[in-house]
Design an enzyme around this catalytic site. Structure first.
Site, PDB file in Angstrom:
ATOM      1  N   LYS A 110       0.839  -1.209   0.000  1.00 25.81           N
ATOM      2  CA  LYS A 110       0.000   0.000   0.000  1.00 25.81           C
ATOM      3  C   LYS A 110       0.875   1.261   0.000  1.00 25.81           C
ATOM      4  O   LYS A 110       0.678   2.166  -0.807  1.00 25.81           O
ATOM      5  CB  LYS A 110      -0.934   0.036   1.232  1.00 25.81           C
ATOM      6  CG  LYS A 110      -1.855  -1.168   1.343  1.00 25.81           C
ATOM      7  CD  LYS A 110      -2.753  -1.085   2.562  1.00 25.81           C
ATOM      8  CE  LYS A 110      -2.051  -1.127   3.907  1.00 25.81           C
ATOM      9  NZ  LYS A 110      -1.366  -2.404   4.220  1.00 25.81           N
ATOM     10  N   ARG A 147     -10.412   0.768   8.104  1.00 24.67           N
ATOM     11  CA  ARG A 147      -9.913  -0.554   8.445  1.00 24.67           C
ATOM     12  C   ARG A 147     -10.967  -1.415   9.127  1.00 24.67           C
ATOM     13  O   ARG A 147     -10.678  -2.549   9.500  1.00 24.67           O
ATOM     14  CB  ARG A 147      -8.743  -0.402   9.410  1.00 24.67           C
ATOM     15  CG  ARG A 147      -7.403  -0.708   8.783  1.00 24.67           C
ATOM     16  CD  ARG A 147      -6.351  -0.385   9.821  1.00 24.67           C
ATOM     17  NE  ARG A 147      -5.167  -1.150   9.653  1.00 24.67           N
ATOM     18  CZ  ARG A 147      -4.059  -0.685   9.047  1.00 24.67           C
ATOM     19  NH1 ARG A 147      -4.030   0.509   8.525  1.00 24.67           N
ATOM     20  NH2 ARG A 147      -3.004  -1.438   8.976  1.00 24.67           N
ATOM     21  N   ARG A 159      11.808  -5.155   5.364  1.00 24.71           N
ATOM     22  CA  ARG A 159      11.526  -3.746   5.044  1.00 24.71           C
ATOM     23  C   ARG A 159      12.460  -2.783   5.774  1.00 24.71           C
ATOM     24  O   ARG A 159      12.754  -2.921   6.944  1.00 24.71           O
ATOM     25  CB  ARG A 159      10.081  -3.419   5.426  1.00 24.71           C
ATOM     26  CG  ARG A 159       9.798  -1.919   5.341  1.00 24.71           C
ATOM     27  CD  ARG A 159       8.357  -1.567   5.399  1.00 24.71           C
ATOM     28  NE  ARG A 159       7.658  -2.205   6.474  1.00 24.71           N
ATOM     29  CZ  ARG A 159       6.336  -2.330   6.520  1.00 24.71           C
ATOM     30  NH1 ARG A 159       5.598  -1.869   5.536  1.00 24.71           N
ATOM     31  NH2 ARG A 159       5.761  -2.904   7.540  1.00 24.71           N
ATOM     32  N   ARG A 178      10.650  -0.864  11.503  1.00 20.64           N
ATOM     33  CA  ARG A 178       9.507  -0.519  12.351  1.00 20.64           C
ATOM     34  C   ARG A 178       9.412  -1.412  13.582  1.00 20.64           C
ATOM     35  O   ARG A 178       9.686  -2.606  13.503  1.00 20.64           O
ATOM     36  CB  ARG A 178       8.209  -0.619  11.529  1.00 20.64           C
ATOM     37  CG  ARG A 178       7.963   0.627  10.724  1.00 20.64           C
ATOM     38  CD  ARG A 178       6.867   0.506   9.722  1.00 20.64           C
ATOM     39  NE  ARG A 178       5.656  -0.194  10.138  1.00 20.64           N
ATOM     40  CZ  ARG A 178       4.602  -0.333   9.361  1.00 20.64           C
ATOM     41  NH1 ARG A 178       4.595   0.217   8.153  1.00 20.64           N
ATOM     42  NH2 ARG A 178       3.544  -0.986   9.778  1.00 20.64           N
ATOM     43  N   ARG A 220      -1.383  -8.421  13.110  1.00 24.97           N
ATOM     44  CA  ARG A 220      -1.885  -7.471  12.092  1.00 24.97           C
ATOM     45  C   ARG A 220      -2.644  -8.228  10.993  1.00 24.97           C
ATOM     46  O   ARG A 220      -3.660  -7.753  10.481  1.00 24.97           O
ATOM     47  CB  ARG A 220      -0.716  -6.661  11.506  1.00 24.97           C
ATOM     48  CG  ARG A 220      -0.257  -5.550  12.457  1.00 24.97           C
ATOM     49  CD  ARG A 220       1.202  -5.157  12.278  1.00 24.97           C
ATOM     50  NE  ARG A 220       1.523  -4.651  10.965  1.00 24.97           N
ATOM     51  CZ  ARG A 220       2.773  -4.562  10.496  1.00 24.97           C
ATOM     52  NH1 ARG A 220       3.803  -4.927  11.227  1.00 24.97           N
ATOM     53  NH2 ARG A 220       2.983  -4.082   9.286  1.00 24.97           N
TER      54      ARG A 220
HETATM   55  P1  AP5 Z   1       4.838  -1.605   1.977  1.00 23.13           P
HETATM   56  O1  AP5 Z   1       4.498  -0.819   0.763  1.00 23.13           O
HETATM   57  O2  AP5 Z   1       5.562  -0.917   3.076  1.00 23.13           O
HETATM   58  O3  AP5 Z   1       3.526  -2.362   2.508  1.00 23.13           O
HETATM   59  P2  AP5 Z   1       2.214  -1.812   3.226  1.00 23.13           P
HETATM   60  O4  AP5 Z   1       1.034  -2.446   2.579  1.00 23.13           O
HETATM   61  O5  AP5 Z   1       2.250  -0.332   3.326  1.00 23.13           O
HETATM   62  O6  AP5 Z   1       2.406  -2.519   4.644  1.00 23.13           O
HETATM   63  P3  AP5 Z   1       2.292  -1.944   6.113  1.00 23.13           P
HETATM   64  O7  AP5 Z   1       3.085  -2.896   6.968  1.00 23.13           O
HETATM   65  O8  AP5 Z   1       2.640  -0.504   6.185  1.00 23.13           O
HETATM   66  O9  AP5 Z   1       0.762  -2.140   6.370  1.00 23.13           O
HETATM   67  P4  AP5 Z   1       0.002  -2.156   7.675  1.00 23.13           P
HETATM   68  O10 AP5 Z   1      -1.379  -2.019   7.219  1.00 23.13           O
HETATM   69  O11 AP5 Z   1       0.275  -3.333   8.561  1.00 23.13           O
HETATM   70  O12 AP5 Z   1       0.652  -0.926   8.513  1.00 23.13           O
HETATM   71  P5  AP5 Z   1       0.178   0.564   8.754  1.00 23.13           P
HETATM   72  O13 AP5 Z   1       1.367   1.402   8.840  1.00 23.13           O
HETATM   73  O14 AP5 Z   1      -0.908   0.935   7.852  1.00 23.13           O
HETATM   74  O15 AP5 Z   1       5.707  -2.888   1.514  1.00 23.13           O
HETATM   75  C1  AP5 Z   1       6.243  -3.791   2.454  1.00 23.13           C
HETATM   76  C2  AP5 Z   1       7.658  -4.230   2.011  1.00 23.13           C
HETATM   77  O16 AP5 Z   1       7.556  -5.021   0.832  1.00 23.13           O
HETATM   78  C3  AP5 Z   1       8.597  -3.058   1.669  1.00 23.13           C
HETATM   79  O17 AP5 Z   1       9.900  -3.381   2.074  1.00 23.13           O
HETATM   80  C4  AP5 Z   1       8.526  -2.964   0.134  1.00 23.13           C
HETATM   81  O18 AP5 Z   1       9.741  -2.472  -0.420  1.00 23.13           O
HETATM   82  C5  AP5 Z   1       8.238  -4.413  -0.267  1.00 23.13           C
HETATM   83  N1  AP5 Z   1       7.365  -4.520  -1.411  1.00 23.13           N
HETATM   84  C6  AP5 Z   1       6.251  -3.753  -1.697  1.00 23.13           C
HETATM   85  N2  AP5 Z   1       5.668  -4.171  -2.839  1.00 23.13           N
HETATM   86  C7  AP5 Z   1       6.415  -5.223  -3.282  1.00 23.13           C
HETATM   87  C8  AP5 Z   1       6.331  -6.088  -4.440  1.00 23.13           C
HETATM   88  N3  AP5 Z   1       5.340  -5.948  -5.330  1.00 23.13           N
HETATM   89  N4  AP5 Z   1       7.270  -7.054  -4.580  1.00 23.13           N
HETATM   90  C9  AP5 Z   1       8.272  -7.210  -3.654  1.00 23.13           C
HETATM   91  N5  AP5 Z   1       8.418  -6.418  -2.559  1.00 23.13           N
HETATM   92  C10 AP5 Z   1       7.493  -5.442  -2.375  1.00 23.13           C
HETATM   93  O19 AP5 Z   1      -0.478   0.443  10.236  1.00 23.13           O
HETATM   94  C11 AP5 Z   1       0.351   0.185  11.347  1.00 23.13           C
HETATM   95  C12 AP5 Z   1      -0.482   0.176  12.618  1.00 23.13           C
HETATM   96  O20 AP5 Z   1      -1.082   1.477  12.816  1.00 23.13           O
HETATM   97  C13 AP5 Z   1      -1.663  -0.805  12.669  1.00 23.13           C
HETATM   98  O21 AP5 Z   1      -1.252  -2.120  13.037  1.00 23.13           O
HETATM   99  C14 AP5 Z   1      -2.562  -0.146  13.726  1.00 23.13           C
HETATM  100  O22 AP5 Z   1      -2.082  -0.381  15.028  1.00 23.13           O
HETATM  101  C15 AP5 Z   1      -2.388   1.336  13.393  1.00 23.13           C
HETATM  102  N6  AP5 Z   1      -3.380   1.795  12.400  1.00 23.13           N
HETATM  103  C16 AP5 Z   1      -3.120   2.202  11.115  1.00 23.13           C
HETATM  104  N7  AP5 Z   1      -4.257   2.556  10.483  1.00 23.13           N
HETATM  105  C17 AP5 Z   1      -5.269   2.376  11.391  1.00 23.13           C
HETATM  106  C18 AP5 Z   1      -6.680   2.549  11.321  1.00 23.13           C
HETATM  107  N8  AP5 Z   1      -7.288   2.956  10.194  1.00 23.13           N
HETATM  108  N9  AP5 Z   1      -7.394   2.259  12.441  1.00 23.13           N
HETATM  109  C19 AP5 Z   1      -6.808   1.860  13.579  1.00 23.13           C
HETATM  110  N10 AP5 Z   1      -5.470   1.648  13.701  1.00 23.13           N
HETATM  111  C20 AP5 Z   1      -4.709   1.900  12.608  1.00 23.13           C
HETATM  112 MG    MG Z   2       2.385   1.042   4.885  1.00 21.54          MG
END
Ligand code: AP5
Ligand code: MG
Length: 230
Positions: A13, A88, A127, A162, A173
């Site tokens: 994402k 979410r 990552r 992270r 997650r």
């Molecule tokens: P990356 O692009 O970083 O993946 P991502 O989908 O952004 O993954 P996240 O871990 O950020 O998602 P998440 O939903 O768990 O975390 P968030 O920060 O939103 O890619 C991952 C890796 O793979 C990178 O190294 C990249 O280079 C590689 N990659 C990407 N695409 C690739 C491909 N096609 N091929 C190979 N490699 C690839 O949320 C974190 C926390 O915040 C949550 O757990 C929660 O506690 C809180 N939170 C966030 N939003 C909310 C909400 N709406 N409500 C309540 N709590 C929330």
């Molecule tokens: Mg992300």
């Protein structure tokens, strides 16, 4: 363009949102990034959410919805935005719909990035993020050109991992994604807004798929190209 990117942790994402933000000149709103910024800056909000982020559970809706509502009012959202990680759960999806109606904003599409759970732990554990500019990297799939410096902003010694990128938290997650976030897919499908792309394809192919579905292409087909990410 006003879109939502949905998908499990590590689906890509953030990676895809940053590419679209640059190509389209629109805002990238990542709830996870906003929370992490607050934790880093030791704000009151940061102190409230730090342990929740480490656990992999969701931050309470009330806090998250208020933060997004305020963020959508910022000037950089006027040309459009990508919501990454919000909504979410069903309560957040309903709150977003109401909020957009009140602000007179129309959403164009919801793009679901599909990915295989068993490959996501590998993705996430490799990552790296530049704490200078937020650019994302990967130990195998997207290495920086020079080991210790960011290709984008040139900062050296700034790569971080992270606090929630350990196997236990990633599994939690993933549970949250399957138990709560996937439940909102029918909400958008019923409104004819849901597009699906294959997040296990190489990064540039995922970008091409997203661009195609946003232009009105079919979406949902799994491409035949090799899948180094998986
Ligand atoms: P990356 O692009 O970083 O993946 P991502 O989908 O952004 O993954 P996240 O871990 O950020 O998602 P998440 O939903 O768990 O975390 P968030 O920060 O939103 O890619 C991952 C890796 O793979 C990178 O190294 C990249 O280079 C590689 N990659 C990407 N695409 C690739 C491909 N096609 N091929 C190979 N490699 C690839 O949320 C974190 C926390 O915040 C949550 O757990 C929660 O506690 C809180 N939170 C966030 N939003 C909310 C909400 N709406 N409500 C309540 N709590 C929330
Ligand atoms: Mg992300």
């Amino acid at each position: 363009m006003r879109i939502i990117l949905l998908g499990p942790p590590g689906a890509g994402k953030g990676t895809q949102a940053r590419i679209l933000m640059e190509k389209e000149g629109i805002a990238h709103i990542s709830t996870g990034d906003l929370f992490r910024e607050n934790v880093k800056n030791k704000t009151v909000l940061g102190q409230q959410v730090e342990s929740i982020l480490k656990s992999g559970k969701l931050v309470p809706d009330q806090i998250t919805i208020k933060m997004i509502s305020e963020r959508l009012d910022a000037d950089d959202c006027k040309n459009g935005f990508i919501l990454d990680g919000f909504p979410r759960n069903e309560a957040q999806a309903e709150a977003l719909e109401k909020m957009l109606q009140e602000k007179g904003i129309k959403l164009d599409a919801v793009v679901q990035i599909e990915a295989d759970d068993e490959k996501l732990v590998e993705r996430i554990s490799g990552r790296l993020t530049c704490s200078g500019c937020g650019e994302g990297y990967h130990d195998r799939f997207k290495k920086p050109q020079h080991t210790d410096s960011c290709d984008k902003c040139g900062a050296t010694g700034k790569f971080t991992r992270r606090a929630d990128d350990n196997e236990k938290t990633v599994r939690e997650r993933l549970n949250v994604y399957h138990g709560q976030t996937k439940a909102i897919l029918p909400f958008y499908e019923g409104r004819g807004m849901l597009k699906t792309v294959d997040g296990m394809a190489p990064m540039e192919d995922v970008t091409a798929q997203i661009e195609a579905v946003l232009k009105g292409g079919k979406g949902g087909d799994r491409p035949s190209s090799p899948r180094p990410g998986g």
